[in-house]
Design a protein around this motif. Structure first.
Motif, PDB file in Angstrom:
ATOM      1  N   VAL A 168      39.209  35.979  48.820  1.00 61.32           N
ATOM      2  CA  VAL A 168      39.569  36.064  50.245  1.00 61.32           C
ATOM      3  C   VAL A 168      38.352  35.848  51.139  1.00 61.32           C
ATOM      4  O   VAL A 168      37.308  36.477  50.949  1.00 61.32           O
ATOM      5  N   ASP A 169      38.504  34.950  52.108  1.00 59.45           N
ATOM      6  CA  ASP A 169      37.538  34.794  53.194  1.00 59.45           C
ATOM      7  C   ASP A 169      38.206  35.276  54.473  1.00 59.45           C
ATOM      8  O   ASP A 169      39.387  34.989  54.692  1.00 59.45           O
ATOM      9  N   VAL A 170      37.462  36.002  55.316  1.00 61.59           N
ATOM     10  CA  VAL A 170      38.006  36.387  56.625  1.00 61.59           C
ATOM     11  C   VAL A 170      37.092  35.831  57.701  1.00 61.59           C
ATOM     12  O   VAL A 170      35.870  36.062  57.677  1.00 61.59           O
ATOM     13  N   VAL A 171      37.680  35.099  58.638  1.00 60.84           N
ATOM     14  CA  VAL A 171      36.931  34.522  59.757  1.00 60.84           C
ATOM     15  C   VAL A 171      37.232  35.374  60.983  1.00 60.84           C
ATOM     16  O   VAL A 171      38.399  35.540  61.356  1.00 60.84           O
ATOM     17  N   HIS A 172      36.189  35.939  61.587  1.00 62.49           N
ATOM     18  CA  HIS A 172      36.430  36.892  62.680  1.00 62.49           C
ATOM     19  C   HIS A 172      35.419  36.688  63.807  1.00 62.49           C
ATOM     20  O   HIS A 172      34.214  36.662  63.574  1.00 62.49           O
ATOM     21  N   LEU A 173      35.941  36.596  65.008  1.00 66.37           N
ATOM     22  CA  LEU A 173      35.086  36.322  66.167  1.00 66.37           C
ATOM     23  C   LEU A 173      34.126  37.479  66.476  1.00 66.37           C
ATOM     24  O   LEU A 173      32.990  37.254  66.904  1.00 66.37           O
ATOM     25  N   GLY A 174      34.557  38.705  66.253  1.00 68.24           N
ATOM     26  CA  GLY A 174      33.697  39.860  66.532  1.00 68.24           C
ATOM     27  C   GLY A 174      32.577  39.984  65.512  1.00 68.24           C
ATOM     28  O   GLY A 174      32.542  39.262  64.512  1.00 68.24           O
ATOM     29  N   GLU A 175      31.682  40.953  65.781  1.00 70.67           N
ATOM     30  CA  GLU A 175      30.560  41.164  64.852  1.00 70.67           C
ATOM     31  C   GLU A 175      30.911  42.167  63.765  1.00 70.67           C
ATOM     32  O   GLU A 175      30.162  42.354  62.824  1.00 70.67           O
ATOM     33  N   TRP A 176      32.043  42.851  63.900  1.00 68.74           N
ATOM     34  CA  TRP A 176      32.559  43.724  62.848  1.00 68.74           C
ATOM     35  C   TRP A 176      34.077  43.789  63.020  1.00 68.74           C
ATOM     36  O   TRP A 176      34.588  43.483  64.099  1.00 68.74           O
ATOM     37  N   PRO A 177      34.812  44.171  61.959  1.00 70.19           N
ATOM     38  CA  PRO A 177      36.268  44.179  62.087  1.00 70.19           C
ATOM     39  C   PRO A 177      36.740  45.247  63.072  1.00 70.19           C
ATOM     40  O   PRO A 177      36.068  46.264  63.253  1.00 70.19           O
ATOM     41  N   LEU A 178      37.878  44.990  63.686  1.00 74.84           N
ATOM     42  CA  LEU A 178      38.508  45.956  64.610  1.00 74.84           C
ATOM     43  C   LEU A 178      37.547  46.421  65.696  1.00 74.84           C
ATOM     44  O   LEU A 178      37.502  47.604  66.063  1.00 74.84           O
ATOM     45  N   VAL A 184      30.635  50.455  65.923  1.00 76.37           N
ATOM     46  CA  VAL A 184      30.060  49.525  64.952  1.00 76.37           C
ATOM     47  C   VAL A 184      29.905  50.135  63.563  1.00 76.37           C
ATOM     48  O   VAL A 184      30.195  49.497  62.552  1.00 76.37           O
ATOM     49  N   GLU A 185      29.482  51.412  63.491  1.00 79.28           N
ATOM     50  CA  GLU A 185      29.241  52.026  62.172  1.00 79.28           C
ATOM     51  C   GLU A 185      30.527  52.066  61.352  1.00 79.28           C
ATOM     52  O   GLU A 185      30.517  51.798  60.141  1.00 79.28           O
ATOM     53  N   ALA A 186      31.621  52.443  62.009  1.00 77.76           N
ATOM     54  CA  ALA A 186      32.906  52.546  61.299  1.00 77.76           C
ATOM     55  C   ALA A 186      33.396  51.160  60.882  1.00 77.76           C
ATOM     56  O   ALA A 186      33.874  50.958  59.759  1.00 77.76           O
ATOM     57  N   GLY A 187      33.255  50.180  61.782  1.00 80.52           N
ATOM     58  CA  GLY A 187      33.678  48.823  61.466  1.00 80.52           C
ATOM     59  C   GLY A 187      32.881  48.244  60.298  1.00 80.52           C
ATOM     60  O   GLY A 187      33.437  47.616  59.387  1.00 80.52           O
ATOM     61  N   ALA A 191      34.062  46.914  56.655  1.00 80.69           N
ATOM     62  CA  ALA A 191      33.710  45.557  56.195  1.00 80.69           C
ATOM     63  C   ALA A 191      33.003  45.617  54.835  1.00 80.69           C
ATOM     64  O   ALA A 191      33.313  44.843  53.922  1.00 80.69           O
ATOM     65  N   ASP A 192      32.060  46.564  54.700  1.00 82.22           N
ATOM     66  CA  ASP A 192      31.300  46.678  53.438  1.00 82.22           C
ATOM     67  C   ASP A 192      32.219  47.055  52.282  1.00 82.22           C
ATOM     68  O   ASP A 192      32.062  46.568  51.159  1.00 82.22           O
ATOM     69  N   SER A 193      33.171  47.945  52.555  1.00 80.62           N
ATOM     70  CA  SER A 193      34.084  48.381  51.489  1.00 80.62           C
ATOM     71  C   SER A 193      34.944  47.211  51.018  1.00 80.62           C
ATOM     72  O   SER A 193      35.196  47.050  49.821  1.00 80.62           O
ATOM     73  N   LEU A 194      35.409  46.400  51.981  1.00 82.09           N
ATOM     74  CA  LEU A 194      36.211  45.232  51.592  1.00 82.09           C
ATOM     75  C   LEU A 194      35.329  44.193  50.900  1.00 82.09           C
ATOM     76  O   LEU A 194      35.758  43.546  49.927  1.00 82.09           O
ATOM     77  N   ALA A 195      34.080  44.045  51.377  1.00 88.84           N
ATOM     78  CA  ALA A 195      33.162  43.086  50.737  1.00 88.84           C
ATOM     79  C   ALA A 195      32.882  43.500  49.291  1.00 88.84           C
ATOM     80  O   ALA A 195      32.781  42.647  48.396  1.00 88.84           O
ATOM     81  N   THR A 318      44.168  50.086  54.671  1.00 87.19           N
ATOM     82  CA  THR A 318      43.151  49.430  53.844  1.00 87.19           C
ATOM     83  C   THR A 318      42.718  50.443  52.789  1.00 87.19           C
ATOM     84  O   THR A 318      41.751  51.189  53.011  1.00 87.19           O
ATOM     85  N   PRO A 319      43.415  50.477  51.633  1.00 91.36           N
ATOM     86  CA  PRO A 319      43.082  51.495  50.637  1.00 91.36           C
ATOM     87  C   PRO A 319      41.630  51.437  50.190  1.00 91.36           C
ATOM     88  O   PRO A 319      41.076  52.464  49.765  1.00 91.36           O
ATOM     89  N   ALA A 320      40.969  50.284  50.310  1.00 91.56           N
ATOM     90  CA  ALA A 320      39.548  50.187  49.966  1.00 91.56           C
ATOM     91  C   ALA A 320      38.739  51.183  50.795  1.00 91.56           C
ATOM     92  O   ALA A 320      37.758  51.750  50.321  1.00 91.56           O
ATOM     93  N   HIS A 321      39.152  51.402  52.019  1.00 93.32           N
ATOM     94  CA  HIS A 321      38.501  52.358  52.911  1.00 93.32           C
ATOM     95  C   HIS A 321      39.446  52.571  54.101  1.00 93.32           C
ATOM     96  O   HIS A 321      39.376  51.847  55.099  1.00 93.32           O
ATOM     97  N   PRO A 322      40.345  53.560  54.003  1.00 94.46           N
ATOM     98  CA  PRO A 322      41.344  53.748  55.059  1.00 94.46           C
ATOM     99  C   PRO A 322      40.697  54.109  56.395  1.00 94.46           C
ATOM    100  O   PRO A 322      39.570  54.636  56.420  1.00 94.46           O
ATOM    101  N   VAL A 323      41.427  53.838  57.459  1.00 92.83           N
ATOM    102  CA  VAL A 323      40.930  54.117  58.816  1.00 92.83           C
ATOM    103  C   VAL A 323      42.054  54.781  59.611  1.00 92.83           C
ATOM    104  O   VAL A 323      43.213  54.376  59.504  1.00 92.83           O
ATOM    105  N   ALA A 324      41.676  55.798  60.380  1.00 89.83           N
ATOM    106  CA  ALA A 324      42.614  56.401  61.340  1.00 89.83           C
ATOM    107  C   ALA A 324      41.929  56.363  62.693  1.00 89.83           C
ATOM    108  O   ALA A 324      40.792  56.827  62.824  1.00 89.83           O
TER     109      ALA A 324
END
Ligand code: FAD
Length: 378
Positions: A168-178, A184-187, A191-195, A318-324
């Motif tokens: 999987v590749d993800v192309v994202h305009l922002g500097e971190w997801p969501l 930034v730290e949470a994003g 990202a690291d968990s999915l990577a 995102t079971p790799a690293h859930p977010v609330a």
């Protein structure tokens, strides 16, 4: 007495129908839908691949069963093309239908990706069961998927796809997801968990073109890079369906505008769910539409009941690293106080007096959400 007509068989339309029936089994209700009317829970679309679930397996009940269970008429494959407000009638492909009250629960459309190239027409978006079936067909025998957009839905699909064994590749305009929801730290932690599972991130850029190659597609990015893919999935966002209302002269903004009674301003016409902008807010999630459905059922039964939302955290699947996350109100003063632990992050949005205004929790910290919701309510 003409029926209550609900347009749309998504979670909004069907939840309203069920709420009406909890109060009253006799008022005639007709639900009209452009699709096959199967009942399903849309959030399952972005975590069903790894579990090997087909579109048929996700469909909980057919339109016929929903009609029988809810003592309603359900008209399928019947797109409403016009609303005649003077005569209280909607026009569908298969004839006209009178209404006593009309509820628009039309949902939202994927934002057009605007890509160039002769492979652009093959780019998919998944916003209903039929889309999901087409996506599964496209993935059959394939390996590499490029996801456009690292928002909530893009991250969920990325996680599901890597779990299902895809590259999987993800192309994202922002500097971190969501980045609009998370500090930034949470994003970055997400990202690291999915990577770590194998997701390749392309931050700070956007896709421009999709061209076919001998073995699939080449996705051209605006930073000059190119990504090889077998399937391209667009998850760049959704836009409330407002065209039908607008053509009828019903006021629209981002969504179909309503007050807290879900009245559109046109007599006997209401809107709810993803298509609605309720008192200035379009909230395209399940919990708000549940609150709306309960309130509107009461209103339609003769007890005007305004929508009052509780604190409603959004869970990112995102079971790799859930977010609330429960974002602070737009323009809220203050800032994030972030505590980073080994297994999760707790970010609290507090004002100058230290009062909690929102939060973003990741990993093991998501377990704190109920306590924080209570704190917000006090
Ligand atoms: C992949 C994905 C994952 C998600 N995950 C979550 C999650 O984890 N948590 C969460 O809270 N939210 C999530 N959401 C958002 C949530 O699913 C939506 O807010 C909700 O399902 C919207 O329901 P709806 O009924 O308003 O719209 P829809 O489900 O889009 O239904 C709209 C209905 O209107 C019909 N229709 C449209 N136009 C016409 C017409 N002119 N005539 C007749 N019928 C018409 C359509 O056929 C459809 O039946 C997710 C969304 C997606 C796409």
């Amino acid at each position: 007495m003409p029926p209550i007509v609900i347009v749309g068989s998504g979670l909004a339309g069907y939840t309203l129908l069920k709420e009406i029936r909890k109060r009253d089994t006799s008022t005639p209700v007709t639900l009209v839908t452009a699709d096959d009317g199967a009942f399903y829970s849309k959030p399952n679309l972005s975590n069903a691949l790894a579990a090997g679930r087909s579109a048929a397996a996700l469909a909980g009940a057919s339109a016929e069963k929903m009609a029988a269970d809810q003592h309603a008429t359900v008209l399928t494959h019947a797109r409403v093309t016009a609303i005649d407000m003077q005569n209280q009638r909607v026009q569908t492909g298969s004839g006209a239908l009178d209404y006593g009250k009309l509820v628009l629960a039309l949902g939202a459309d994927p934002i057009p990706h605007g890509l160039s190239g002769s492979g652009a027409a093959a780019v998919l978006a998944v916003n209903d069961l039929a889309d999901y079936a087409a996506f599964r067909d496209a993935l059959d025998g394939k390996k590499r998927v490029t996801v456009l957009g690292g928002g909530l839905i893009g991250c969920e699909f990325a996680n599901d796809l890597v779990h299902a064994g895809f590259t999987v590749d993800v192309v994202h305009l922002g500097e971190w997801p969501l980045e609009r929801l998370l500090p930034v730290e949470a994003g970055r932690r997400l990202a690291d968990s999915l990577a770590a599972l194998g997701v390749n991130w392309h931050f700070g850029c956007t896709a421009r073109s999709v061209e076919p190659t001998a073995s699939g597609y080449q996705v051209g990015l605006d930073n000059g890079e190119a990504v090889a893919a077998d399937v391209v999935l667009s998850a760049i966002g959704l836009r409330p369906r407002t065209r039908l209302a607008q053509a009828a002269g019903i006021p629209v903004g981002r969504g179909i505008r309503t007050n807290r009674l879900l009245e559109t301003g046109v007599a006997n016409v209401y809107a709810m769910g993803d298509c609605a902008e309720v008192d200035g807010l379009n909230l395209p999630y399940v919990q708000p539409l549940m609150v709306q459905a309960r309130a509107l059922a009461a209103t339609l039964a003769g007890t005007p009941t305004p929508v009052v939302y509780p604190a409603m955290p959004v869970m990112v699947k995102t079971p790799a690293h859930p977010v609330a996350v429960l974002p602070p109100k737009l323009g809220a003063a203050g800032g994030w106080k972030v505590a980073c632990g080994d297994t999760g992050i707790c970010a609290l949005h507090v004002d100058d007096c230290g009062r909690l205004q929102g939060f973003a929790l990741t990993g093991s910290e998501t377990g704190r959400r109920n306590t924080l919701v209570k704190e917000l309510a006090t």
